[in-house]
Design an enzyme around this catalytic site. Structure first.
Site, PDB file in Angstrom:
ATOM      1  N   ASP A 197       0.838  -1.209   0.000  1.00  0.00           N
ATOM      2  CA  ASP A 197       0.000   0.000   0.000  1.00  0.00           C
ATOM      3  C   ASP A 197       0.877   1.265   0.000  1.00  0.00           C
ATOM      4  O   ASP A 197       0.642   2.198  -0.771  1.00  0.00           O
ATOM      5  CB  ASP A 197      -0.911  -0.040   1.232  1.00  0.00           C
ATOM      6  CG  ASP A 197      -1.736   1.209   1.404  1.00  0.00           C
ATOM      7  OD1 ASP A 197      -2.841   1.280   0.846  1.00  0.00           O
ATOM      8  OD2 ASP A 197      -1.271   2.136   2.104  1.00  0.00           O
ATOM      9  N   LYS A 201       1.310   4.155  -3.053  1.00  0.00           N
ATOM     10  CA  LYS A 201       1.200   5.603  -2.828  1.00  0.00           C
ATOM     11  C   LYS A 201       2.478   6.318  -3.263  1.00  0.00           C
ATOM     12  O   LYS A 201       2.436   7.411  -3.842  1.00  0.00           O
ATOM     13  CB  LYS A 201       0.909   5.868  -1.349  1.00  0.00           C
ATOM     14  CG  LYS A 201      -0.457   5.355  -0.907  1.00  0.00           C
ATOM     15  CD  LYS A 201      -0.576   5.326   0.611  1.00  0.00           C
ATOM     16  CE  LYS A 201      -1.948   4.869   1.061  1.00  0.00           C
ATOM     17  NZ  LYS A 201      -1.996   4.550   2.499  1.00  0.00           N
TER      18      LYS A 201
END
Ligand code: HSE
Length: 426
Positions: A197, A201
């Protein structure tokens, strides 16, 4: 005065419900919620949606006559979410999404659809660092600067787990459970704890900062699964904490280096103060110097805040395409080596004569010099003792060779874990 923009939301989980409630309370002038879509129409979400049209197939929002702006909050890398966003862009409807997995995996096709001609806004502030307006800061606030490095904490769940292990002495699983209960974790928490994750990003931010096409394959990625209560305790002994640090660094002609890795962080640094679900981003650039942004990085309220900001931008005519150009017109990222660093090397060392000598000899043979060493005493019956070396600065290649050689000595050591040591200069 132009007519209100009619908003359709797909996905009424923690984030979608809060966005809906705020829109219904008039929080975004010029935006009116007309349609919603969710798996279960009847669930009580704490918000009265009886006045909104319920659409059972989210895809229909893309073609609906009563929807001008599509807000995608279902999540998932592809599938229904991707189909909806593609269909909306094709129909020329601006899209707002919090879906970093989709953006990172499908940047090519989404950038074609959004950044081509005509350009269709695809807003994604909520996809990175929750409620901190990092996209706006990097893309708009710092336009005209030359950004040299982005570094910080981009996953609230990992930061929460590490903070709770440190402060409340929770075990890994217990801390993860709390993060899930608080709505910070992804539906599949592996995406959080594996560092995926944060890497997604980072690649999205890097596309804005360095004009590099998102490419997960070029992120040097290590998650927090191997961090134990023992590591947190050892770190404390070095006046440090452990944080999952994301970093993208422009290295001139060599390209951009991307890394997500747990690091040993001294308690007196700004980064160590970033606790629980907070995220932080340091942006180093010329001529501004260095900027540090911190705030809630996960959870319904934080993410809803960013979604509402994007809706407001679109309503006011400030919506932007996904990137400056389709990814085919952007630079490729390059595989690079991590910068030289001090390292925390933790291992279990056989409690027998000569094993410490052998371990230090292996480090020496690979050119890794020891700065500090700590050995804990054994519990009754233990045949292996926990040992930590803090090394002097060395190259990642030397460190990897030393770790490989230590792991090969199964009779004297096992469970080798090496973490870089963070310094403010990094
Ligand atoms: N699971 C994410 C995190 C939510 O923990 O940071 C926000 O993207």
């Amino acid at each position: 005065m132009s007519a209100d923009k009619r908003i359709g939301i797909a996905g009424l989980g923690t984030v979608g419900s809060q966005v809906a409630a705020r829109l219904l309370s008039g929080a975004v002038p010029g935006a009116v919620l007309t349609a919603v879509s969710a798996r279960d129409a009847s669930r009580d979400r704490g918000v009265d949606l009886s006045g909104q049209r319920f659409v059972s197939n989210p895809q229909d929002l893309a073609s609906a006559d009563d929807v001008d702006v599509v807000v995608e909050l279902m999540g998932g890398e592809g599938g229904v979410a991707l189909d909806l966003v593609q269909a909306a862009l094709k129909a020329g409807k601006p899209v707002v999404t919090a879906n970093k997995a989709m953006l990172a995996a499908h940047a090519d096709s989404l950038s074609e659809a959004s950044c081509g001609s005509p350009r269709v806004p695809l807003a994604f502030e909520a996809a990175v660092a929750g409620g901190i307006p990092v996209i706006k800061a990097v893309r708009e606030g710092m336009a005209g600067n030359e950004i040299s490095r982005l570094s910080g904490i981009l996953n609230g769940t990992c930061n929460y787990i590490l903070s709770r292990m440190e402060v409340a002495k929770l075990g890994f699983e217990e801390a993860l459970k709390e993060a899930q209960d608080k709505g910070f974790a992804e539906a599949d928490p592996f995406l959080d704890v594996s560092g995926t994750d944060a890497a997604q990003k980072l690649t999205i931010l890097s596309a804005l900062a360095f004009d590099v096409a998102p490419d997960m394959a070029h992120v040097s990625l290590t998650g927090i699964e191997q961090i134990s209560a023992q590591d947190i305790s050892f770190a404390d002994g070095f006046d440090s904490v452990i944080r999952l640090v994301a970093m993208a660094e422009h290295r001139g002609a060599q390209g951009v280096f991307h890394q997500v890795v747990p690091m040993l962080v001294k308690k007196n640094t700004t980064l160590a103060q970033v606790s629980n679900e907070l995220n932080a981003l340091k942006i180093e650039a010329e001529p501004v110097g260095s900027i540090f942004l911190q705030g809630p990085g996960a959870g319904g309220g934080a993410t809803a805040s960013a979604v509402l900001g994007d809706i407001s931008d679109i309503v006011q005519g400030f919506g932007r395409a996904l990137f400056r150009a389709p990814t085919s017109g952007m630079k490729e990222s390059a595989t690079q080596n991590a910068p030289d660093s001090e390292y925390y090397v933790r291992l279990a060392l056989a409690d027998k004569p000569g094993s410490m000598a052998k371990a230090t000899q292996i480090l020496a043979e690979n050119g890794v010099s020891i700065e500090e060493v700590v050995q804990r005493s054994s519990q009754a019956g233990d045949s292996f003792l926990p040992v930590v070396f803090i090394t002097h600065h060395c190259e990642i290649s030397a460190l990897r060779a030393a770790v490989g050689a230590l792991e090969a000595q199964k009779d004297i050591c096992n469970e080798v874990l090496a973490l870089p040591v963070f310094t403010e200069e990094m």
